[in-house]
Scaffold this motif. Structure first.
Motif, PDB file in Angstrom:
ATOM      1  N   HIS A  42     -13.705   4.938   4.282  1.00  0.00           N
ATOM      2  CA  HIS A  42     -14.206   4.509   5.479  1.00  0.00           C
ATOM      3  C   HIS A  42     -13.776   3.312   5.732  1.00  0.00           C
ATOM      4  CE1 HIS A  42     -17.513   3.498   8.410  1.00  0.00           C
ATOM      5  NE2 HIS A  42     -17.461   2.307   7.717  1.00  0.00           N
ATOM      6  N   LEU A  43     -13.687   2.293   4.456  1.00  0.00           N
ATOM      7  CA  LEU A  43     -13.050   0.835   4.770  1.00  0.00           C
ATOM      8  C   LEU A  43     -11.727   0.762   5.215  1.00  0.00           C
ATOM      9  CD1 LEU A  43     -13.880  -1.912   4.457  1.00  0.00           C
ATOM     10  CD2 LEU A  43     -13.172  -1.658   1.922  1.00  0.00           C
ATOM     11  N   ALA A  44     -10.772   1.794   4.604  1.00  0.00           N
ATOM     12  CA  ALA A  44      -9.419   1.736   4.965  1.00  0.00           C
ATOM     13  C   ALA A  44      -9.092   2.308   6.267  1.00  0.00           C
ATOM     14  CB  ALA A  44      -8.678   2.847   4.169  1.00  0.00           C
ATOM     15  N   THR A  45     -10.036   2.964   6.943  1.00  0.00           N
ATOM     16  CA  THR A  45      -9.649   3.561   8.344  1.00  0.00           C
ATOM     17  C   THR A  45     -10.256   2.382   9.277  1.00  0.00           C
ATOM     18  OG1 THR A  45     -11.781   4.724   8.343  1.00  0.00           O
ATOM     19  CG2 THR A  45      -9.742   5.960   7.643  1.00  0.00           C
ATOM     20  N   MET A  46     -11.019   1.379   8.865  1.00  0.00           N
ATOM     21  CA  MET A  46     -11.626   0.500   9.813  1.00  0.00           C
ATOM     22  C   MET A  46     -10.357  -0.676  10.206  1.00  0.00           C
ATOM     23  SD  MET A  46     -15.218  -0.403   7.944  1.00  0.00           S
ATOM     24  CE  MET A  46     -15.690  -1.534   9.517  1.00  0.00           C
ATOM     25  N   TYR A  74      -4.214  -2.438  -0.909  1.00  0.00           N
ATOM     26  CA  TYR A  74      -3.808  -3.013   0.567  1.00  0.00           C
ATOM     27  C   TYR A  74      -4.269  -1.952   1.608  1.00  0.00           C
ATOM     28  CZ  TYR A  74      -0.885  -4.617   4.287  1.00  0.00           C
ATOM     29  OH  TYR A  74      -0.416  -5.024   5.490  1.00  0.00           O
ATOM     30  N   LEU A  75      -5.112  -2.530   2.409  1.00  0.00           N
ATOM     31  CA  LEU A  75      -5.607  -1.916   3.688  1.00  0.00           C
ATOM     32  C   LEU A  75      -4.733  -2.101   4.871  1.00  0.00           C
ATOM     33  CD1 LEU A  75      -9.284  -2.722   3.250  1.00  0.00           C
ATOM     34  CD2 LEU A  75      -8.136  -0.700   2.361  1.00  0.00           C
ATOM     35  N   ARG A  76      -3.734  -1.059   5.153  1.00  0.00           N
ATOM     36  CA  ARG A  76      -2.773  -1.299   6.164  1.00  0.00           C
ATOM     37  C   ARG A  76      -3.349  -1.677   7.788  1.00  0.00           C
ATOM     38  NH1 ARG A  76      -0.333   2.731   3.114  1.00  0.00           N
ATOM     39  NH2 ARG A  76      -0.641   4.366   4.641  1.00  0.00           N
ATOM     40  N   ASN A  77      -4.510  -1.038   8.011  1.00  0.00           N
ATOM     41  CA  ASN A  77      -5.249  -1.096   9.337  1.00  0.00           C
ATOM     42  C   ASN A  77      -5.629  -2.550   9.334  1.00  0.00           C
ATOM     43  OD1 ASN A  77      -4.476   1.443  10.063  1.00  0.00           O
ATOM     44  ND2 ASN A  77      -6.311   2.348   9.888  1.00  0.00           N
ATOM     45  N   SER A  78      -6.334  -3.162   8.515  1.00  0.00           N
ATOM     46  CA  SER A  78      -6.952  -4.291   8.532  1.00  0.00           C
ATOM     47  C   SER A  78      -6.186  -5.437   8.189  1.00  0.00           C
ATOM     48  CB  SER A  78      -8.491  -4.294   7.904  1.00  0.00           C
ATOM     49  OG  SER A  78      -8.393  -4.134   6.708  1.00  0.00           O
ATOM     50  N   GLY A  79      -5.250  -5.309   7.311  1.00  0.00           N
ATOM     51  CA  GLY A  79      -4.353  -6.320   6.613  1.00  0.00           C
ATOM     52  C   GLY A  79      -5.034  -6.960   5.547  1.00  0.00           C
ATOM     53  N   ASP A 112      -5.684  11.445   4.827  1.00  0.00           N
ATOM     54  CA  ASP A 112      -4.771  10.504   5.580  1.00  0.00           C
ATOM     55  C   ASP A 112      -5.324   8.952   5.432  1.00  0.00           C
ATOM     56  OD1 ASP A 112      -3.098   9.103   7.402  1.00  0.00           O
ATOM     57  OD2 ASP A 112      -4.024   9.896   9.318  1.00  0.00           O
ATOM     58  N   ILE A 113      -5.159   8.392   4.518  1.00  0.00           N
ATOM     59  CA  ILE A 113      -5.740   7.204   4.147  1.00  0.00           C
ATOM     60  C   ILE A 113      -4.669   6.199   4.152  1.00  0.00           C
ATOM     61  CG2 ILE A 113      -6.930   6.015   2.252  1.00  0.00           C
ATOM     62  CD1 ILE A 113      -7.525   8.536   0.805  1.00  0.00           C
ATOM     63  N   PRO A 114      -4.761   5.284   5.072  1.00  0.00           N
ATOM     64  CA  PRO A 114      -3.862   4.064   5.459  1.00  0.00           C
ATOM     65  C   PRO A 114      -4.017   2.908   4.513  1.00  0.00           C
ATOM     66  CG  PRO A 114      -5.599   4.020   7.180  1.00  0.00           C
ATOM     67  CD  PRO A 114      -5.929   5.046   6.044  1.00  0.00           C
ATOM     68  N   ALA A 115      -3.850   3.296   3.237  1.00  0.00           N
ATOM     69  CA  ALA A 115      -3.978   2.315   2.147  1.00  0.00           C
ATOM     70  C   ALA A 115      -2.892   2.448   1.116  1.00  0.00           C
ATOM     71  CB  ALA A 115      -5.347   2.417   1.417  1.00  0.00           C
ATOM     72  N   THR A 116      -2.545   1.430   0.433  1.00  0.00           N
ATOM     73  CA  THR A 116      -1.613   1.443  -0.629  1.00  0.00           C
ATOM     74  C   THR A 116      -2.383   0.648  -2.004  1.00  0.00           C
ATOM     75  OG1 THR A 116       0.387   1.038   0.861  1.00  0.00           O
ATOM     76  CG2 THR A 116       0.510   0.662  -1.357  1.00  0.00           C
ATOM     77  N   VAL A 117      -2.153   1.221  -2.990  1.00  0.00           N
ATOM     78  CA  VAL A 117      -2.640   0.867  -4.251  1.00  0.00           C
ATOM     79  C   VAL A 117      -1.461   0.051  -5.073  1.00  0.00           C
ATOM     80  CG1 VAL A 117      -3.747   1.290  -6.561  1.00  0.00           C
ATOM     81  CG2 VAL A 117      -4.438   2.526  -4.400  1.00  0.00           C
ATOM     82  N   ALA A 118      -1.560  -1.086  -5.462  1.00  0.00           N
ATOM     83  CA  ALA A 118      -0.529  -1.732  -6.318  1.00  0.00           C
ATOM     84  C   ALA A 118      -0.994  -2.339  -7.460  1.00  0.00           C
ATOM     85  CB  ALA A 118       0.020  -3.010  -5.237  1.00  0.00           C
ATOM     86  N   PHE A 119      -0.156  -2.085  -8.841  1.00  0.00           N
ATOM     87  CA  PHE A 119      -0.393  -2.354 -10.033  1.00  0.00           C
ATOM     88  C   PHE A 119       0.629  -3.495 -10.245  1.00  0.00           C
ATOM     89  CE2 PHE A 119      -1.928   1.979  -9.347  1.00  0.00           C
ATOM     90  CZ  PHE A 119      -3.247   1.828 -10.196  1.00  0.00           C
TER      91      PHE A 119
END
Length: 755
Positions: A92-96, A133-138, A209-216
């Motif tokens: 939900h947060l990633a799509t906002m 990283y939430l790509r929609n909201s930056g 379809d989740i516009p997010a990236t996980v970075a380690f």
């Protein structure tokens, strides 16, 4: 007195011989030393090669383990990302797209706490932190913060904000790939050390379809720790290359090889080489290994200088080789100087050894005929009843061939007495010389040996029983044996004035040699001057005398008590053939024969002195009948044989059952049915057999065993009454107390007080 000062000729020759021997010894020892040195060099080369192979194999195994560990870590990071993708709050947060809504920040703070729980679950992984990283909201969510990407960059990377755009592009690049590893050297201060960012695109990795990236965030020191077991030396390095042959990361002792230019150079150098089936290559004093990752499309290359293989012991080997040469030369000098002393000493030892060996051979040769004679006596007297014993003797005598049949030749020797018209019996012969006995045995071996073995025993003085194995037609062999016996008699008579009278039994199998022996003995009793060789089959059976020698009675008793039914039947067949088929005994003699057989059966019956059983009662009834028949005697003998055989089996079974009860009586589930199932017998048969052999019922025996152990434990006083009852197999305390009082007259507690 005249003294000759000149050395004798033989002394001069001896000195010359000694000098010649010294030279020969010197040459021999020198050649021997040279061979040893060459062998040492060869073994050193072989061991060095094998040691080097083992070293590199071990190094490769360590490298493979490190790569596998890194793969497992990456797989776990993928698993964390997949778990995050299942989080509806994160989705939900990633799509906002709007950050103005208060719900956006509340959701972000809630998600930050959730990320912390994942961090604690995977604290053994090589990353120091991670963020989404939430790509929609930056915006970026991490364990410690929920901020915009620029603010996160300033706080965690370069505070000046330099290179932010490149970092932003890094997070948004390769959106079609599920994972990538990027170096962070351009985004961190030099004193912070090298690090890498392992980026996982949730769009590609999962079906959502989740516009997010996980970075380690992975520190280089963590990677070095994973590959810490791999030796790199001064110039070695590890480099990982992706599917497009582009370098991903590298590790080395040299800090100056981490630049992009250096990485490209190293990558080109390892990719241009040819590798063998083991994925290894040796190039310019460098040992290179490659291993493909099982998690992603990377290939790991390990480049090591050949110098890391320890070679210090080469110098030690040269010292040992030099010392061996010096020591060998000194040893050659000592051996050559003192050559005659060890030769003489060795010669003495050799003579002693040869003498001891000769004595050993003589003793073995002396014992072997004794064993042969003993075993042949047992075979011919019929005292062997068990198949195992018979098989052992057959193997010892080397007569295992199942196609063999046997004759027994029974011979008696007498001194030639021209004045006598008849010959005395075997007990009145006068021959006494042991040397003559050896001569006769030698002649018998020449005429009656089988494969260079003479199977001879001498039951009494002047009597010779020869076992003759053969394969072929019995009639042809019998004719040949008759010719040999006549030639043997003629030679013995001409050379030593000794007569030899022989009888031969019927052909038989190995188990019935005793039968052929008895027949040969009977036939020998009918020989005379005119018939010095007489086969048993040519005897005219006298119908006025029945045939039942004492040997038959003894053999029958042993077979019955041994439970050997086949031998019992064989003996009765022989008695029937001799007395009824061949002699046609009149009725009165047949009654006498049957009476003797019954006496034999009575002897066999009364070897059992135990409690009377239904089988014994039946046998006694049959033996007490007035009218005996041959078939009745045979039936009685078979019943006796079965009784003794079953008695032996029962004794073995009851011993096993008693042992089982004593080992398991503490088990509360132990009962009549359990033991019957365990030994595959019926309950009624087990109950009857146990009472018959132990003179007590099973339940009484088990209860007595448990109560005896309980009394012993109460006397020790280390446990309570209830614990003791459970330990000895009683589940019911009341039953235990009642049974204990019945046996000992007092309750368990009172018994403990008295003790």
């Amino acid at each position: 007195m005249r003294i000759n000062l000149n050395p004798p000729a033989d002394a001069t020759a001896k000195n010359e011989s000694t000098t010649f021997l010294m030279i020969r010894f010197a040459i021999t020892y020198s050649v021997f030393l040279l061979i040893i040195l060459l062998l040492m060099v060869h073994l050193h080369r072989v061991s060095t090669t094998r040691s080097e192979e083992d070293f590199w194999n071990q190094d490769q195994s360590t490298f493979e383990s490190a790569v596998s560990l890194l793969d497992n870590n990456f797989t776990t990071m993928d698993s964390i990302t997949r778990q995050l993708s299942m989080n509806t709050k994160l989705y939900h947060l990633a799509t906002m797209k709007s950050t103005d809504d208060n719900d956006f920040y509340l959701s972000g703070l809630t998600m930050k706490q959730s990320l912390a729980s994942y961090m604690y679950s995977y604290n053994e992984l090589p990353f120091s932190t991670y963020f989404v990283y939430l790509r929609n909201s930056g915006y970026i969510i991490s364990v410690n913060t929920f901020n915009s990407e620029q603010l996160y960059y300033i706080r965690n990377y370069l505070s000046s904000g330099a290179n932010f755009n490149e970092w932003h592009d890094l997070l948004n690049s390769n959106l079609t790939k599920d994972s990538a590893l990027y170096p962070l050297s351009d985004f961190m201060l030099p004193e912070s050390g090298n690090a890498y960012l392992y980026v996982l695109n949730m769009d590609v990795l999962t079906y959502k379809d989740i516009p997010a990236t996980v970075a380690f965030h992975i520190n280089e020191q963590t990677l070095r720790k994973i590959f810490s077991g791999v030796s790199l030396g001064d110039t070695g390095y590890i480099i990982a290359v992706d599917a497009q042959d582009q370098p991903v990361f590298s590790l080395s002792e040299d800090k100056n090889t981490s630049s992009e230019k250096d990485l490209n150079t190293l990558t080109e150098s390892v990719l241009s080489l040819s590798y063998d089936d083991n994925n290894t290559c040796v190039h310019n004093d460098t040992h290179i290994m490659r291993i493909a990752s099982k998690t992603n499309d990377w290939t790991f290359y390990l480049v090591q200088p050949e110098s890391i293989y320890p070679s210090d012991y080469q110098f030690i080997f040269l010292l040992i080789l030099f010392a061996a040469i010096i020591g060998g030369l000194i040893m050659i000098f000592i051996l050559v100087r003192n050559n005659m002393r060890p030769i003489l000493h060795l010669d003495d030892q050799l003579q002693e050894t040869l003498h001891a060996n000769t004595q050993l051979i003589e003793e073995a040769a002396a014992i072997r005929p004794v064993l042969y004679d003993n075993y042949l006596r047992q075979l011919m007297s019929g005292v062997i009843t068990t198949p195992d014993e018979l098989s052992f003797i057959q193997n010892y005598l080397h007569l295992e061939d199942p196609s063999l049949h046997y004759y027994v030749l029974y011979g008696v020797t007498y001194e030639n007495d021209p004045a006598a018209d008849t010959f005395p019996n075997e007990n009145t012969s006068t021959e006494s010389s042991e040397s003559m006995k050896d001569i006769i045995a030698g002649l018998l071996a020449r005429y009656f040996s089988y494969e260079n073995n003479l199977y001879l025993c001498s039951p009494k003085k002047h009597i010779y029983a020869v076992l003759i194995p053969f394969s072929g037609t019995a009639d042809e062999i019998l004719i040949t044996l008759q010719e040999k016996a006549l030639k043997f008699h003629s030679e013995l008579l001409e050379e030593y004035s000794i007569w030899f009278f022989a009888g031969i039994g019927l052909s038989c199998s190995f188990t019935n040699i005793w039968e052929s022996y008895q027949q040969a003995k009977d036939a020998a009793g009918y020989t005379s001057k005119n018939y010095i060789f007489l086969p048993y089959e040519m005897l005219k059976k006298d119908s006025h005398v029945y045939y039942y020698p004492a040997e038959f009675s003894t053999r029958l008793i042993r077979s019955i008590t041994g439970g050997n039914k086949s031998q019992v039947i064989e003996i009765f067949n022989l008695i029937h053939q001799e007395n009824i088929e061949e002699r046609s005994l009149p009725f009165q003699l047949l009654r006498f024969l049957l009476t003797d057989i019954r006496n034999t059966l009575l002897k066999a019956r009364f070897t059992y002195t135990g409690e009377s059983t239904p089988q014994i009662v039946e046998i006694d009834t049959m033996l007490s009948q007035d009218e005996l028949t041959f078939r009745l005697c045979e039936d009685i003998s078979i019943k006796l044989c079965d009784f003794f055989a079953s008695k032996s089996e029962k004794n073995n079974l009851i011993d096993s059952i008693v042992t089982y009860i004593r080992e398991n009586y503490k088990n509360p589930a132990l009962c009549l049915s359990k033991i019957s199932d365990e030994f595959h017998i019926s309950e009624s048969y087990f109950s009857h057999m146990f009472k018959e052999n132990m003179n007590v019922n099973f339940s009484v025996y088990l209860e007595d065993l448990r109560l005896t152990e309980a009394a012993h434990l109460i006397e020790k006083g280390e446990s309570g009454i209830n614990e003791i009852a459970l330990e000895v197999g009683y589940n019911n305390q009341t039953s235990f107390r009642r049974a204990f009082k019945k046996k000992y007259g007092v309750t368990p507690s009172s018994f403990g007080v008295q003790s």
